[in-house]
Scaffold this motif. Structure first.
Motif, PDB file in Angstrom:
ATOM      1  N   GLU A  26      -4.813   2.583  -1.780  1.00 16.02           N
ATOM      2  CA  GLU A  26      -5.254   1.776  -0.635  1.00 16.02           C
ATOM      3  C   GLU A  26      -5.204   0.281  -0.928  1.00 16.02           C
ATOM      4  O   GLU A  26      -5.574  -0.533  -0.088  1.00 16.02           O
ATOM      5  N   GLY A  27      -4.785  -0.092  -2.139  1.00 12.68           N
ATOM      6  CA  GLY A  27      -4.709  -1.501  -2.507  1.00 12.68           C
ATOM      7  C   GLY A  27      -6.011  -2.058  -3.048  1.00 12.68           C
ATOM      8  O   GLY A  27      -6.185  -3.271  -3.103  1.00 12.68           O
ATOM      9  N   ARG A  28      -6.917  -1.181  -3.459  1.00 15.00           N
ATOM     10  CA  ARG A  28      -8.198  -1.623  -4.027  1.00 15.00           C
ATOM     11  C   ARG A  28      -8.109  -1.659  -5.551  1.00 15.00           C
ATOM     12  O   ARG A  28      -7.606  -0.739  -6.183  1.00 15.00           O
ATOM     13  N   VAL A  29      -8.603  -2.738  -6.112  1.00 12.30           N
ATOM     14  CA  VAL A  29      -8.566  -2.957  -7.556  1.00 12.30           C
ATOM     15  C   VAL A  29      -9.742  -2.245  -8.209  1.00 12.30           C
ATOM     16  O   VAL A  29     -10.850  -2.235  -7.669  1.00 12.30           O
ATOM     17  N   GLY A  44     -14.188   4.323 -21.405  1.00 16.40           N
ATOM     18  CA  GLY A  44     -14.589   5.518 -20.688  1.00 16.40           C
ATOM     19  C   GLY A  44     -15.234   5.193 -19.361  1.00 16.40           C
ATOM     20  O   GLY A  44     -16.333   5.629 -19.056  1.00 16.40           O
ATOM     21  N   ILE A  45     -14.572   4.422 -18.558  1.00 13.97           N
ATOM     22  CA  ILE A  45     -15.145   3.895 -17.326  1.00 13.97           C
ATOM     23  C   ILE A  45     -14.776   4.811 -16.161  1.00 13.97           C
ATOM     24  O   ILE A  45     -13.956   4.490 -15.335  1.00 13.97           O
ATOM     25  N   ARG A  46     -15.393   5.961 -16.095  1.00 10.84           N
ATOM     26  CA  ARG A  46     -15.067   6.932 -15.049  1.00 10.84           C
ATOM     27  C   ARG A  46     -15.808   6.648 -13.747  1.00 10.84           C
ATOM     28  O   ARG A  46     -15.311   6.958 -12.677  1.00 10.84           O
ATOM     29  N   LYS A  47     -16.975   6.073 -13.828  1.00  6.00           N
ATOM     30  CA  LYS A  47     -17.799   5.885 -12.633  1.00  6.00           C
ATOM     31  C   LYS A  47     -17.810   4.452 -12.126  1.00  6.00           C
ATOM     32  O   LYS A  47     -18.594   4.126 -11.260  1.00  6.00           O
ATOM     33  N   VAL A  48     -16.952   3.617 -12.659  1.00  8.31           N
ATOM     34  CA  VAL A  48     -16.926   2.231 -12.202  1.00  8.31           C
ATOM     35  C   VAL A  48     -16.403   2.194 -10.769  1.00  8.31           C
ATOM     36  O   VAL A  48     -15.505   2.954 -10.403  1.00  8.31           O
ATOM     37  N   GLY A  49     -17.009   1.343  -9.979  1.00  3.26           N
ATOM     38  CA  GLY A  49     -16.615   1.232  -8.583  1.00  3.26           C
ATOM     39  C   GLY A  49     -15.326   0.443  -8.401  1.00  3.26           C
ATOM     40  O   GLY A  49     -14.842  -0.218  -9.308  1.00  3.26           O
ATOM     41  N   LYS A  50     -14.799   0.523  -7.213  1.00  2.94           N
ATOM     42  CA  LYS A  50     -13.604  -0.243  -6.856  1.00  2.94           C
ATOM     43  C   LYS A  50     -14.034  -1.477  -6.090  1.00  2.94           C
ATOM     44  O   LYS A  50     -15.071  -1.493  -5.442  1.00  2.94           O
ATOM     45  N   ALA A  54     -11.071  -6.879   0.633  1.00  4.23           N
ATOM     46  CA  ALA A  54     -10.950  -8.342   0.685  1.00  4.23           C
ATOM     47  C   ALA A  54     -10.936  -8.942  -0.723  1.00  4.23           C
ATOM     48  O   ALA A  54     -10.092  -9.792  -1.035  1.00  4.23           O
ATOM     49  N   ASP A  55     -11.847  -8.495  -1.589  1.00  6.51           N
ATOM     50  CA  ASP A  55     -11.865  -8.993  -2.963  1.00  6.51           C
ATOM     51  C   ASP A  55     -10.608  -8.573  -3.714  1.00  6.51           C
ATOM     52  O   ASP A  55     -10.063  -9.336  -4.516  1.00  6.51           O
ATOM     53  N   SER A  56     -10.141  -7.364  -3.452  1.00  5.10           N
ATOM     54  CA  SER A  56      -8.916  -6.882  -4.086  1.00  5.10           C
ATOM     55  C   SER A  56      -7.728  -7.767  -3.717  1.00  5.10           C
ATOM     56  O   SER A  56      -6.891  -8.087  -4.569  1.00  5.10           O
ATOM     57  N   GLN A  57      -7.664  -8.181  -2.467  1.00  5.29           N
ATOM     58  CA  GLN A  57      -6.566  -9.040  -2.030  1.00  5.29           C
ATOM     59  C   GLN A  57      -6.641 -10.408  -2.701  1.00  5.29           C
ATOM     60  O   GLN A  57      -5.615 -10.969  -3.108  1.00  5.29           O
TER      61      GLN A  57
END
Length: 103
Positions: A26-29, A44-50, A54-57
């Motif tokens: 979806e273009g999210r970092v 081991g960053i399995r639960k880190v959020g995206k 807007a921030d991704s862009q």
């Protein structure tokens, strides 16, 4: 690098922190791994959020234009690291001035 697959590698804080990011469909970092001088690698960053879209862009535009040292990118990274500080070792983030120090 084959041993560190990612879309974007950032060297932060005078190369004392290396952060590898990728993009979802979806273009999210999102962060894949982060390594801190004096703390080691948190891979081991399995639960880190995206990041939100807007921030991704902002992130992608800054990296693609090689203009990562700007206030918009700084705000995006501080916000992202702050939201995920428990997973990303808050003490390391604070030590390397990637999030505000807590009292």
């Amino acid at each position: 690098m084959p041993s560190r697959p990612c879309d974007y590698c950032l060297a932060l804080q005078d190369d004392s922190v290396f952060a590898d990011f990728s993009l979802d469909e979806e273009g999210r970092v999102y962060l894949r791994r982060i390594s801190y001088a004096g703390f080691g690698c948190n891979g081991g960053i399995r639960k880190v959020g995206k990041m939100n879209l807007a921030d991704s862009q902002i992130f992608v535009r800054a990296v693609q234009s090689n203009e990562v040292n700007n206030s918009a990118m700084h705000a995006v990274l501080v916000s992202y690291f702050s939201l995920n500080s428990r997973i990303l070792w808050a003490d390391a983030l604070e030590e390397h001035a990637l999030i505000p120090a807590t009292v």
